[in-house]
Scaffold this motif. Structure first.
Motif, PDB file in Angstrom:
ATOM      1  N   VAL A 169       1.004  -0.790  -0.084  1.00 35.78           N
ATOM      2  CA  VAL A 169       0.049   0.019   0.414  1.00 35.78           C
ATOM      3  C   VAL A 169       1.118   1.114  -0.634  1.00 35.78           C
ATOM      4  O   VAL A 169       2.096   1.225   0.567  1.00 35.78           O
ATOM      5  CB  VAL A 169      -1.228  -0.179   1.154  1.00 35.78           C
ATOM      6  CG1 VAL A 169      -2.028   1.702   1.223  1.00 35.78           C
ATOM      7  CG2 VAL A 169      -2.132  -1.110   1.371  1.00 35.78           C
ATOM      8  N   GLY A 170       0.558   2.256  -0.633  1.00 37.12           N
ATOM      9  CA  GLY A 170       1.584   3.072  -1.800  1.00 37.12           C
ATOM     10  C   GLY A 170       0.798   4.403  -0.635  1.00 37.12           C
ATOM     11  O   GLY A 170      -0.756   5.120  -0.877  1.00 37.12           O
ATOM     12  N   GLY A 171       2.005   4.925   0.199  1.00 38.33           N
ATOM     13  CA  GLY A 171       0.867   6.239   1.154  1.00 38.33           C
ATOM     14  C   GLY A 171      -0.322   6.475   2.352  1.00 38.33           C
ATOM     15  O   GLY A 171       0.076   4.951   2.168  1.00 38.33           O
ATOM     16  N   PRO A 228     -13.631   5.310  -6.894  1.00 36.46           N
ATOM     17  CA  PRO A 228     -12.469   3.950  -6.468  1.00 36.46           C
ATOM     18  C   PRO A 228     -11.540   4.044  -7.526  1.00 36.46           C
ATOM     19  O   PRO A 228     -10.789   4.977  -8.298  1.00 36.46           O
ATOM     20  CB  PRO A 228     -14.148   3.966  -8.706  1.00 36.46           C
ATOM     21  CG  PRO A 228     -14.792   4.647  -8.576  1.00 36.46           C
ATOM     22  CD  PRO A 228     -14.093   6.093  -7.699  1.00 36.46           C
ATOM     23  N   GLY A 229     -10.787   2.692  -7.068  1.00 36.12           N
ATOM     24  CA  GLY A 229      -9.622   2.552  -6.943  1.00 36.12           C
ATOM     25  C   GLY A 229      -8.472   3.036  -5.979  1.00 36.12           C
ATOM     26  O   GLY A 229      -7.154   3.116  -6.235  1.00 36.12           O
ATOM     27  N   CYS A 230      -9.290   3.506  -5.339  1.00 37.85           N
ATOM     28  CA  CYS A 230      -8.210   4.647  -4.611  1.00 37.85           C
ATOM     29  C   CYS A 230      -7.462   3.913  -3.815  1.00 37.85           C
ATOM     30  O   CYS A 230      -6.459   4.195  -2.585  1.00 37.85           O
ATOM     31  CB  CYS A 230      -8.967   5.870  -3.308  1.00 37.85           C
ATOM     32  SG  CYS A 230      -9.938   5.616  -2.382  1.00 37.85           S
ATOM     33  N   GLY A 231      -7.429   2.941  -3.373  1.00 39.20           N
ATOM     34  CA  GLY A 231      -7.479   1.633  -2.405  1.00 39.20           C
ATOM     35  C   GLY A 231      -7.512   1.246  -1.158  1.00 39.20           C
ATOM     36  O   GLY A 231      -7.744   0.742  -0.267  1.00 39.20           O
ATOM     37  N   LYS A 232      -9.574   1.524  -0.946  1.00 40.79           N
ATOM     38  CA  LYS A 232      -9.507   1.442   0.162  1.00 40.79           C
ATOM     39  C   LYS A 232      -9.351  -0.705   0.339  1.00 40.79           C
ATOM     40  O   LYS A 232      -9.492  -0.764   1.518  1.00 40.79           O
ATOM     41  CB  LYS A 232     -11.477   1.408  -0.239  1.00 40.79           C
ATOM     42  CG  LYS A 232     -11.776   2.912  -0.231  1.00 40.79           C
ATOM     43  CD  LYS A 232     -12.998   2.817  -0.669  1.00 40.79           C
ATOM     44  CE  LYS A 232     -13.607   2.500  -2.033  1.00 40.79           C
ATOM     45  NZ  LYS A 232     -12.849   3.299  -2.766  1.00 40.79           N
ATOM     46  N   THR A 233      -9.681  -1.506  -0.550  1.00 36.70           N
ATOM     47  CA  THR A 233      -9.882  -2.684  -0.677  1.00 36.70           C
ATOM     48  C   THR A 233      -8.418  -2.966   0.423  1.00 36.70           C
ATOM     49  O   THR A 233      -8.170  -4.156   0.783  1.00 36.70           O
ATOM     50  CB  THR A 233     -10.115  -3.847  -1.673  1.00 36.70           C
ATOM     51  OG1 THR A 233     -11.758  -2.666  -2.093  1.00 36.70           O
ATOM     52  CG2 THR A 233     -10.372  -5.109  -0.762  1.00 36.70           C
ATOM     53  N   LEU A 234      -7.459  -3.227  -0.785  1.00 36.64           N
ATOM     54  CA  LEU A 234      -5.995  -3.025  -0.284  1.00 36.64           C
ATOM     55  C   LEU A 234      -6.040  -2.514   0.729  1.00 36.64           C
ATOM     56  O   LEU A 234      -5.489  -3.310   1.750  1.00 36.64           O
ATOM     57  CB  LEU A 234      -5.552  -1.688  -1.573  1.00 36.64           C
ATOM     58  CG  LEU A 234      -4.431  -2.266  -1.234  1.00 36.64           C
ATOM     59  CD1 LEU A 234      -4.148  -3.187  -2.156  1.00 36.64           C
ATOM     60  CD2 LEU A 234      -3.186  -1.177  -2.611  1.00 36.64           C
ATOM     61  N   ILE A 235      -6.198  -1.345   1.295  1.00 39.59           N
ATOM     62  CA  ILE A 235      -5.861  -1.311   2.992  1.00 39.59           C
ATOM     63  C   ILE A 235      -6.923  -1.489   4.010  1.00 39.59           C
ATOM     64  O   ILE A 235      -5.700  -2.733   4.924  1.00 39.59           O
ATOM     65  CB  ILE A 235      -6.072   0.681   3.205  1.00 39.59           C
ATOM     66  CG1 ILE A 235      -5.324   1.173   2.720  1.00 39.59           C
ATOM     67  CG2 ILE A 235      -6.762   0.179   4.987  1.00 39.59           C
ATOM     68  CD1 ILE A 235      -5.772   2.584   3.712  1.00 39.59           C
ATOM     69  N   GLY A 267      -4.890   5.564  -7.449  1.00 40.15           N
ATOM     70  CA  GLY A 267      -3.768   3.842  -7.412  1.00 40.15           C
ATOM     71  C   GLY A 267      -4.256   2.716  -7.911  1.00 40.15           C
ATOM     72  O   GLY A 267      -3.048   1.909  -8.620  1.00 40.15           O
ATOM     73  N   ALA A 268      -5.371   2.648  -8.544  1.00 43.13           N
ATOM     74  CA  ALA A 268      -5.148   1.466  -9.687  1.00 43.13           C
ATOM     75  C   ALA A 268      -5.076   1.571 -10.900  1.00 43.13           C
ATOM     76  O   ALA A 268      -4.281   0.974 -11.838  1.00 43.13           O
ATOM     77  CB  ALA A 268      -7.089   1.266  -9.992  1.00 43.13           C
ATOM     78  N   GLN A 269      -5.123   3.020 -11.849  1.00 45.41           N
ATOM     79  CA  GLN A 269      -4.848   3.377 -12.407  1.00 45.41           C
ATOM     80  C   GLN A 269      -2.818   3.667 -12.647  1.00 45.41           C
ATOM     81  O   GLN A 269      -2.281   2.986 -13.512  1.00 45.41           O
ATOM     82  CB  GLN A 269      -5.022   4.606 -13.157  1.00 45.41           C
ATOM     83  CG  GLN A 269      -6.856   5.346 -13.484  1.00 45.41           C
ATOM     84  CD  GLN A 269      -7.345   6.451 -13.266  1.00 45.41           C
ATOM     85  OE1 GLN A 269      -6.549   6.805 -12.926  1.00 45.41           O
ATOM     86  NE2 GLN A 269      -7.895   6.408 -14.380  1.00 45.41           N
TER      87      GLN A 269
HETATM   88  P1  ATP Z   1     -13.562   0.358  -5.716  1.00 46.90           P
HETATM   89  O1  ATP Z   1     -14.146   1.159  -4.891  1.00 46.90           O
HETATM   90  O2  ATP Z   1     -13.632   0.498  -7.237  1.00 46.90           O
HETATM   91  O3  ATP Z   1     -14.210  -1.079  -5.079  1.00 46.90           O
HETATM   92  P2  ATP Z   1     -11.080   0.394  -3.661  1.00 46.90           P
HETATM   93  O4  ATP Z   1     -10.938   1.861  -3.521  1.00 46.90           O
HETATM   94  O5  ATP Z   1     -11.218  -0.664  -3.073  1.00 46.90           O
HETATM   95  O6  ATP Z   1     -11.538   0.444  -5.450  1.00 46.90           O
HETATM   96  P3  ATP Z   1      -8.692  -0.852  -4.342  1.00 46.90           P
HETATM   97  O7  ATP Z   1      -9.075  -2.024  -5.027  1.00 46.90           O
HETATM   98  O8  ATP Z   1      -8.058  -0.963  -3.014  1.00 46.90           O
HETATM   99  O9  ATP Z   1      -9.582   0.005  -5.206  1.00 46.90           O
HETATM  100  O10 ATP Z   1      -7.458  -0.712  -5.650  1.00 46.90           O
HETATM  101  C1  ATP Z   1      -6.870  -1.459  -6.610  1.00 46.90           C
HETATM  102  C2  ATP Z   1      -6.203  -1.605  -6.958  1.00 46.90           C
HETATM  103  O11 ATP Z   1      -5.531  -0.464  -7.510  1.00 46.90           O
HETATM  104  C3  ATP Z   1      -4.967  -2.193  -6.066  1.00 46.90           C
HETATM  105  O12 ATP Z   1      -5.636  -3.806  -6.041  1.00 46.90           O
HETATM  106  C4  ATP Z   1      -3.904  -1.839  -6.635  1.00 46.90           C
HETATM  107  O13 ATP Z   1      -4.021  -2.338  -7.402  1.00 46.90           O
HETATM  108  C5  ATP Z   1      -4.126  -0.913  -6.540  1.00 46.90           C
HETATM  109  N1  ATP Z   1      -3.875   0.450  -5.940  1.00 46.90           N
HETATM  110  C6  ATP Z   1      -4.769   1.377  -5.099  1.00 46.90           C
HETATM  111  N2  ATP Z   1      -4.306   2.377  -4.498  1.00 46.90           N
HETATM  112  C7  ATP Z   1      -3.520   1.787  -3.852  1.00 46.90           C
HETATM  113  C8  ATP Z   1      -2.557   2.407  -3.140  1.00 46.90           C
HETATM  114  N3  ATP Z   1      -2.252   3.479  -2.252  1.00 46.90           N
HETATM  115  N4  ATP Z   1      -0.952   1.497  -3.126  1.00 46.90           N
HETATM  116  C9  ATP Z   1      -0.879   0.828  -4.369  1.00 46.90           C
HETATM  117  N5  ATP Z   1      -1.759  -0.202  -5.454  1.00 46.90           N
HETATM  118  C10 ATP Z   1      -2.447   0.802  -4.956  1.00 46.90           C
END
Ligand code: ATP
Length: 267
Positions: free
Chosen positions: A19-21, A54-61, A221-223
Motif C-alpha cells: 500500500v503506497g502512501g 473508485p480505485g483509491c485503495g479501500k479494499t487494499l487497506i 492507485g488503480a490507474q
Molecule cells: P473500488 O471503489 O473500485 O472498489 P478500491 O478503493 O477498493 O476501489 P482497490 O481495490 O483497493 O480500490 O484498488 C485497486 C487496485 O489499485 C489495487 O489492487 C492496487 O493494485 C491498486 N492500488 C490502489 N491504491 C493503491 C495504493 N495506495 N498503493 C498501491 N496500489 C494501489
C-alpha cells in the motif's frame, strides 16, 4: 448459491508495503481495530467505513490490515447479497455474520455498503426490503457487542458516503468514516508507484519520481498500478519481438522494466 459464492474467510496476502502512501488512513484503521477487536471489554464496539473514489485503495487497506493482524478476511459486495426472494437478502446477511463468527478473529468487508443501507430519506420504504436489511445489519452488529469471545470487526467501503443511511453512522454501529484520499501530489504517487513496482524487476535507469511527476494528477492507485502492468507487458512484447527478429538470443540477459517502457505506457 450465495454461501458458496462468498467463499471461506482467510488471511489475505496483501502487506503494508503493497500500500503506497495513505499513512493517515492506515493509522486510523489500525487504531480502530486495536480498540474494537483487542480493546477492553465493555467498550461499545463499532465498525468503520472507508470512503473514497473508485480505485483509491479501500479494499487494499482492508486486506493489508487483516494480513498484518493475522485475522481472516471475508469480503462481500453489497449487491451480491441482495436477492429478489422475500427474506433471502436478510438470510444472506445472517450467513455472512455466522461465517465470520466461525472464523473468528475475522474482518467482514462490505464493499459498496451504500447498496445495502442507502439513505431512505423522508419517503423511505417502510417495512420494505431495505428497511429489513438495515435492521438485520443493526441486529447483527448488536449481537457482536454481546459476545465477548468472538472477535469480528466490520468494515464497509463506499464511493458515495452521502448515500448512506444515517442510522448506520452512530457509535456501536459505524462510528468512523475514514476518507481515503487519492494521491494528488507527486510524492504520494511516487510511493504508490514504488509499492506496485515491488512485484516487477526494474532496470537501474528507472526513476519513479520522474514518472510520478509526469502522471496526471487525477490518476488513482488503480490507474498507477495499471501503468506499471502495461509497461511490464510492453517489456515482454518487445523482448519476444527481438527474439523473433533474430536481434536477441532467447537466453540473453534478464527481462527488466526500463524508464522507456514506463514513459511509453504513460502516453
Ligand atoms: P473500488 O471503489 O473500485 O472498489 P478500491 O478503493 O477498493 O476501489 P482497490 O481495490 O483497493 O480500490 O484498488 C485497486 C487496485 O489499485 C489495487 O489492487 C492496487 O493494485 C491498486 N492500488 C490502489 N491504491 C493503491 C495504493 N495506495 N498503493 C498501491 N496500489 C494501489
Amino acid at each position: 448459491n450465495f454461501a458458496d459464492a462468498i467463499g471461506a474467510p482467510k488471511i489475505p496476502n496483501v502487506f503494508w508495503d503493497d500500500v503506497g502512501g495513505l499513512e493517515e488512513a492506515k493509522q486510523t484503521v489500525v487504531e480502530s481495530i486495536q480498540a474494537n477487536m483487542y480493546g477492553s471489554q465493555g467498550l461499545k464496539r463499532s465498525g468503520i467505513i472507508l470512503h473514497g473514489a473508485p480505485g483509491c485503495g479501500k479494499t487494499l487497506i482492508a486486506k493489508a490490515v487483516a494480513t498484518e493482524f493475522k485475522v481472516a478476511f471475508l469480503s462481500v459486495k453489497g449487491p451480491e447479497l441482495l436477492n429478489k426472494y422475500v427474506g433471502q437478502s436478510e438470510e444472506n446477511l445472517r450467513k455472512v455474520f455466522e461465517r465470520a463468527r466461525q472464523a473468528s478473529p475475522c474482518i467482514i468487508f462490505f464493499d459498496e455498503i451504500d447498496s445495502l443501507a442507502p439513505n431512505r430519506g423522508k419517503n423511505g420504504d417502510s417495512g420494505g426490503v431495505i428497511d429489513r436489511i438495515v435492521s438485520q445489519l443493526l441486529s447483527e452488529l448488536d449481537k457482536l457487542h454481546n459476545s465477548s469471545k468472538t472477535k469480528v470487526f466490520v468494515m464497509g467501503a463506499t464511493n458515495r458516503p452521502d448515500l448512506l443511511d444515517s442510522s448506520l453512522l452512530t457509535p456501536g454501529r459505524f462510528d468512523k468514516l475514514v476518507e481515503i484520499t487519492p494521491g494528488r501530489d507527486f510524492s504520494t504517487r511516487t510511493k504508490i508507484l514504488e509499492a506496485v513496482a515491488r512485484k516487477v524487476r526494474l532496470h537501474e535507469d528507472v526513476d519513479l519520481t520522474e514518472i510520478a511527476k509526469a502522471c496526471d494528477e487525477e490518476m488513482s492507485g488503480a490507474q498507477l498500478s495499471a501503468l506499471v502492468s502495461n509497461a511490464a507487458m510492453r517489456a515482454i512484447i518487445e523482448r519476444v519481438q527481438q527474439i523473433e527478429s533474430g536481434q536477441l538470443q532467447s537466453k540473453t540477459g534478464e527481462l527488466r522494466l526500463t524508464q522507456k517502457h514506463l514513459l511509453r505506457s504513460l502516453h
